[in-house]
Write a protein that holds these residues in place. Structure first.
Motif, short mmCIF file in Angstrom:
data_model
loop_
_atom_site.label_atom_id
_atom_site.label_comp_id
_atom_site.label_asym_id
_atom_site.label_seq_id
_atom_site.Cartn_x
_atom_site.Cartn_y
_atom_site.Cartn_z
N VAL A 49 -11.74 6.79 -3.84
CA VAL A 49 -11.80 6.08 -5.26
C VAL A 49 -10.60 4.77 -5.18
O VAL A 49 -10.65 3.69 -5.50
CB VAL A 49 -11.63 6.91 -6.38
N LEU A 50 -9.36 5.47 -4.85
CA LEU A 50 -8.45 4.53 -4.70
C LEU A 50 -8.34 3.36 -3.23
O LEU A 50 -7.80 2.55 -3.47
CB LEU A 50 -6.99 5.62 -4.26
N HIS A 51 -9.25 3.90 -2.39
CA HIS A 51 -9.43 2.81 -1.44
C HIS A 51 -10.26 1.61 -2.11
O HIS A 51 -9.90 0.47 -1.86
CB HIS A 51 -9.96 3.28 -0.26
N GLU A 52 -11.15 2.07 -2.83
CA GLU A 52 -11.86 0.99 -3.62
C GLU A 52 -11.25 0.18 -4.30
O GLU A 52 -11.68 -0.81 -4.57
CB GLU A 52 -13.42 1.75 -4.01
N MET A 53 -10.03 0.74 -5.15
CA MET A 53 -9.22 0.01 -6.05
C MET A 53 -8.19 -0.74 -5.20
O MET A 53 -7.47 -1.50 -5.97
CB MET A 53 -8.64 1.17 -6.68
N GLN A 55 -5.91 0.52 -3.11
CA GLN A 55 -4.87 1.11 -2.76
C GLN A 55 -4.98 1.77 -0.96
O GLN A 55 -5.79 2.08 -0.69
CB GLN A 55 -4.47 2.50 -3.64
N LYS A 56 -3.70 1.99 -0.41
CA LYS A 56 -3.89 2.38 0.84
C LYS A 56 -3.89 3.96 1.02
O LYS A 56 -2.76 4.52 0.94
CB LYS A 56 -2.63 1.70 1.74
N ALA A 57 -4.93 4.64 0.64
CA ALA A 57 -4.82 5.98 0.76
C ALA A 57 -5.56 6.48 1.93
O ALA A 57 -5.86 7.84 1.94
CB ALA A 57 -5.75 6.46 -0.80
N MET A 58 -6.36 5.84 2.65
CA MET A 58 -7.15 6.44 3.79
C MET A 58 -6.61 5.46 5.16
O MET A 58 -6.05 4.48 5.13
CB MET A 58 -8.49 6.15 3.61
N HIS A 59 -7.10 5.90 6.40
CA HIS A 59 -6.92 5.50 7.46
C HIS A 59 -7.68 4.16 7.54
O HIS A 59 -9.05 4.23 7.01
CB HIS A 59 -7.26 6.21 8.61
N PHE A 249 1.66 4.53 -4.96
CA PHE A 249 0.69 5.24 -6.24
C PHE A 249 -0.31 6.12 -5.49
O PHE A 249 -0.55 7.11 -6.19
CB PHE A 249 -0.21 3.76 -6.79
N ALA A 250 -0.92 6.08 -4.54
CA ALA A 250 -1.89 6.76 -4.01
C ALA A 250 -1.29 8.16 -3.77
O ALA A 250 -1.82 9.28 -3.88
CB ALA A 250 -2.21 6.23 -2.63
N GLY A 251 -0.23 8.13 -3.07
CA GLY A 251 0.50 9.45 -2.83
C GLY A 251 0.86 10.22 -4.16
O GLY A 251 0.49 11.48 -4.33
N GLY A 252 1.20 9.48 -5.36
CA GLY A 252 1.46 10.18 -6.49
C GLY A 252 0.26 11.02 -7.17
O GLY A 252 0.16 11.95 -7.74
#
Length: 268
Positions: A49-53, A55-59, A249-252
């Protein structure tokens, strides 16, 4: 007070540990992995979900179809590992393993405790890799929920459990005396009196068991409330670290979700 004067609980193994290792070690590993699977399913779903928003949350090489396949595989693996853990627990059995003070712990109880400890340790390390303060807060939260609150509530539960055990023992002795003195009871026409006394004993025992159940439910409510408050605490801490530039933000978001998942094995 000198440290030599502190009375530490004596630990005594009553069963040989070596024969239990073929079932204990696989059960511990599979149980830990089965606990981690649903936690990381939630984390990876949130990462998607964060990736689609944006945010750098995945490889960068991870795509939505790949994530969906991984999530399905983790769900399937979690179910398989759970049944493997159950099989290992049956192999270990419920034989007494260790005495800590006057309390006896069986092999199954030791296996469950080891699984919970490994799960918590893994998640504390995962949360801590985002920020050391978040990791320390997660560790302190586990100690509060798993150690501090049970120690506080068990002081009251122990008294009520003793009352129930004493009540059960007294009722057994009363029934035994009644059976042994049946002839005297008939001779002196004490049948109705004895029936009333047995009814009173039974009602009193039911009352004590209800008090014990209410006390256990109250302890569970304290733990649930603590988990809710500590999760909010983690969220506010991560917001503070995000504002100070110590965490993205993603880490939080992901560390807060991990915090919620790591406390689940303690509650259930």
């Amino acid at each position: 007070m000198s440290i030599n004067n502190i009375a530490l609980p004596k630990i005594k193994f009553v069963s040989s540990v070596k024969p239990l290792l073929p079932g204990f070690l696989p059960g511990m590993i599979c149980g830990t992995l089965s606990n981690l699977c649903p936690i990381f399913i939630a984390i990876m779903g949130a990462s998607l979900v964060l990736h689609e928003m944006g945010q750098k949350a995945m490889h960068p090489g991870m795509t939505a179809p790949v994530i969906c396949v991984i999530l399905f595989g983790m769900a399937l693996a979690g179910g398989i590992l759970y049944y493997v853990k159950k099989s290992c627990a049956r192999r270990v059995g419920t034989a007494p393993l260790v005495f800590v003070g006057e309390k006896m712990y069986g092999a199954n109880a030791a296996l469950s405790a080891a699984i919970d400890m490994l799960t918590i340790l893994t998640m504390v390390i995962y949360v801590g890799h985002y920020h050391i303060l978040s990791g320390l807060f997660a560790l302190a939260s586990c100690l509060i929920v798993a150690v501090a609150i049970p120690c506080f509530t068990d002081r009251f539960h122990g008294r009520k459990e003793e009352e129930v055990q004493v009540g059960i023992q007294d009722l057994k002795e009363f029934v035994q005396d009644t059976l042994e003195g049946m002839d005297e009871i008939r001779q002196y026409h004490q049948k109705k009196t004895r029936q009333q006394q047995m009814s009173d004993w039974s009602k009193h025992l039911v009352f004590l068991e209800k008090k014990l159940s209410n006390a256990k439910a109250e302890g569970a409510s304290y733990r649930n409330l603590a988990v809710l408050l500590l999760t909010f605490g983690m969220m506010f801490l991560n917001m503070y670290l995000y504002e100070k530039g110590g965490m993205d933000f993603a880490g939080g978001v992901l560390s807060t979700i991990a915090m919620m998942g790591m406390l689940r094995p303690i509650l259930y």
